[in-house]
Design a protein around this motif. Structure first.
Motif, mmCIF file in Angstrom:
data_model
loop_
_atom_site.group_PDB
_atom_site.id
_atom_site.type_symbol
_atom_site.label_atom_id
_atom_site.label_comp_id
_atom_site.label_asym_id
_atom_site.label_seq_id
_atom_site.Cartn_x
_atom_site.Cartn_y
_atom_site.Cartn_z
ATOM 1 N N GLY A 274 0.835 -1.212 0.000
ATOM 2 C CA GLY A 274 0.000 0.000 0.000
ATOM 3 C C GLY A 274 0.864 1.254 0.000
ATOM 4 N N ALA A 275 0.373 2.307 -0.655
ATOM 5 C CA ALA A 275 1.136 3.561 -0.722
ATOM 6 C C ALA A 275 0.193 4.713 -0.999
ATOM 7 N N TYR A 276 0.573 5.911 -0.538
ATOM 8 C CA TYR A 276 -0.182 7.119 -0.854
ATOM 9 C C TYR A 276 0.121 7.547 -2.289
ATOM 10 N N ILE A 277 -0.781 8.370 -2.840
ATOM 11 C CA ILE A 277 -0.549 8.916 -4.180
ATOM 12 C C ILE A 277 0.720 9.764 -4.146
ATOM 13 N N ASP A 280 6.796 6.820 -3.315
ATOM 14 C CA ASP A 280 7.569 5.748 -3.945
ATOM 15 C C ASP A 280 7.241 4.414 -3.291
ATOM 16 N N VAL A 281 7.266 3.366 -4.077
ATOM 17 C CA VAL A 281 6.994 2.032 -3.563
ATOM 18 C C VAL A 281 7.954 1.038 -4.241
ATOM 19 N N THR A 282 8.356 0.027 -3.488
ATOM 20 C CA THR A 282 9.247 -1.020 -4.011
ATOM 21 C C THR A 282 8.545 -2.360 -3.920
ATOM 22 N N LEU A 283 8.474 -3.026 -5.067
ATOM 23 C CA LEU A 283 7.921 -4.376 -5.121
ATOM 24 C C LEU A 283 9.088 -5.373 -5.167
ATOM 25 N N GLU A 284 9.035 -6.369 -4.313
ATOM 26 C CA GLU A 284 10.165 -7.294 -4.164
ATOM 27 C C GLU A 284 9.773 -8.706 -4.595
ATOM 28 N N CYS A 285 10.677 -9.340 -5.382
ATOM 29 C CA CYS A 285 10.434 -10.697 -5.864
ATOM 30 C C CYS A 285 11.760 -11.459 -5.838
ATOM 31 N N HIS A 286 11.761 -12.613 -5.192
ATOM 32 C CA HIS A 286 12.973 -13.432 -5.120
ATOM 33 C C HIS A 286 12.852 -14.616 -6.086
ATOM 34 N N THR A 287 13.938 -14.897 -6.801
ATOM 35 C CA THR A 287 13.950 -16.035 -7.733
ATOM 36 C C THR A 287 15.136 -16.943 -7.441
ATOM 37 N N GLU A 288 14.941 -18.215 -7.739
ATOM 38 C CA GLU A 288 16.013 -19.203 -7.588
ATOM 39 C C GLU A 288 15.984 -20.123 -8.801
ATOM 40 N N ALA A 289 17.150 -20.258 -9.476
ATOM 41 C CA ALA A 289 17.225 -21.107 -10.661
ATOM 42 C C ALA A 289 18.678 -21.354 -11.021
ATOM 43 N N TYR A 290 18.915 -22.447 -11.765
ATOM 44 C CA TYR A 290 20.228 -22.668 -12.360
ATOM 45 C C TYR A 290 20.032 -23.286 -13.729
ATOM 46 N N PRO A 291 20.588 -22.648 -14.781
ATOM 47 C CA PRO A 291 21.345 -21.381 -14.754
ATOM 48 C C PRO A 291 20.480 -20.221 -14.278
ATOM 49 N N ALA A 292 21.130 -19.089 -13.969
ATOM 50 C CA ALA A 292 20.414 -17.927 -13.437
ATOM 51 C C ALA A 292 19.309 -17.505 -14.406
ATOM 52 N N SER A 293 18.151 -17.160 -13.856
ATOM 53 C CA SER A 293 16.995 -16.782 -14.678
ATOM 54 C C SER A 293 17.062 -15.309 -15.079
ATOM 55 N N ILE A 294 16.341 -14.964 -16.148
ATOM 56 C CA ILE A 294 16.181 -13.565 -16.576
ATOM 57 C C ILE A 294 14.858 -13.071 -15.990
ATOM 58 N N ASN A 295 14.912 -12.072 -15.153
ATOM 59 C CA ASN A 295 13.737 -11.596 -14.415
ATOM 60 C C ASN A 295 13.269 -10.230 -14.935
#
Length: 310
Positions: A274-277, A280-295
């Motif tokens: 949630g954020a006011y108009i 700034d806001v940060t959306l966080e996403c963690h990934t795990e893969a081998y070989p490294a994934s393109i996010n």
């Protein structure tokens, strides 16, 4: 015996010696070969109880005045490439002669003050007509075996000692696994071959010291040349060490990286932000893969977000 005499004669002639010295050495060699031949023949027992007793008494009196070994020829253990020293101590030698012989090949190495064999690594020293030392420089595995110190009495008297040549472990690169990449779920076998003498003991462990999941059990070490991993998973991805040792320093190890390919996995710490108009806001996403994934991020409509801006 004729073949041995011919070989020794040729070896002596190749050395820079006078004719007189060569003749003396050849005669000495023949005498020693005859002594060996006679001592190898079965003994003929004397007839009659009385004569046997006299022979025994006569032999005992002779033994007092004959050469005798002050101590055994000690067994020697030497690492590959080092120098070896075999010692023979004979008391009351008088005019008898001492020889060193390689037992397995029946090769005469030296007679009294002279080295017979054509081998620059072998030399002879002596002390006070009592101690006789056989030196072998930079020993090789082919030097391993029994060595006999002989005195040309009749019958011949001898003592023998064993030269053990030990070899530190070495990894056989051509028969050892290198870095491995495998898909998750497949079976993987890492192999490590080592050589040395005595035969090396080989074990596997993880470089980071963590336990390994092998056959459903958590273990720190796996003994043997082969490390079998059934249905490999991302949890097995690590650097593994094959360690070979045989009691001869130094031990040696080989590092093998195991990489496991698996599809990307996503985890989002906070699915609602949630954020006011205007905030700034940060959306966080963690990934795990081998070989490294393109996010990358997309909007609800499927548009790709470029440079972090909508």
């Amino acid at each position: 015996m004729k073949a041995n005499i011919a070989i020794i004669t040729a070896a002596i002639k190749r050395r820079n010696m006078s004719v007189a010295v060569q003749i003396v050495l050849i005669v000495s060699c023949i005498i020693f070969l005859l002594t060996i031949s006679v001592s190898a023949s079965p003994e003929i027992p004397s007839k009659g109880k009385h004569s046997h007793s006299n022979d025994k008494s006569h032999t005992s009196l002779e033994d007092i005045d004959m050469p005798r070994f002050a101590e055994p020829v000690a067994n020697v253990t030497v690492s590959l490439g080092r120098d070896a020293l075999l010692a023979c101590v004979v008391e009351n030698l008088k005019n008898y002669k001492v020889a060193w012989v390689r037992v397995d090949t029946q090769t005469i190495l030296s007679i009294h003050h002279n080295v017979i064999i054509q081998n620059n690594r072998i030399s002879l020293t002596y002390n006070d007509h009592r101690s006789w030392y056989l030196h072998i420089k930079e020993v090789d595995e082919s030097d391993r075996g029994w060595y006999m110190c002989q005195v040309n009495t009749d019958p011949m008297r001898s003592r023998k000692g064993y030269l053990q040549v030990v070899v530190p472990p070495m990894i056989v690169e051509g028969m050892t696994s290198h870095d491995v990449v495998a898909r998750e779920g497949l079976n993987v076998t890492l192999t490590c071959k080592a050589k040395g003498y005595p035969e090396p003991y080989v074990m596997w462990r993880r470089e980071d010291g963590e336990e390994m999941l092998i056959g459903g059990e958590h273990v720190n070490v796996v003994d043997g040349e082969h490390l079998h991993i059934t249905k490999v998973s991302r949890l097995h991805m690590a650097a593994y060490l094959c360690v070979a040792s045989n009691g001869v320093p130094p031990s040696i190890s080989k590092r093998v990286n195991l990489r496991v390919q698996f599809p990307p996995m996503l985890s989002i710490p906070n699915q609602l932000e949630g954020a006011y108009i205007g905030q700034d806001v940060t959306l966080e996403c963690h990934t795990e893969a081998y070989p490294a994934s393109i996010n990358y991020w997309t909007t609800e409509r499927g548009d790709m977000i470029i440079s972090g801006k909508l």
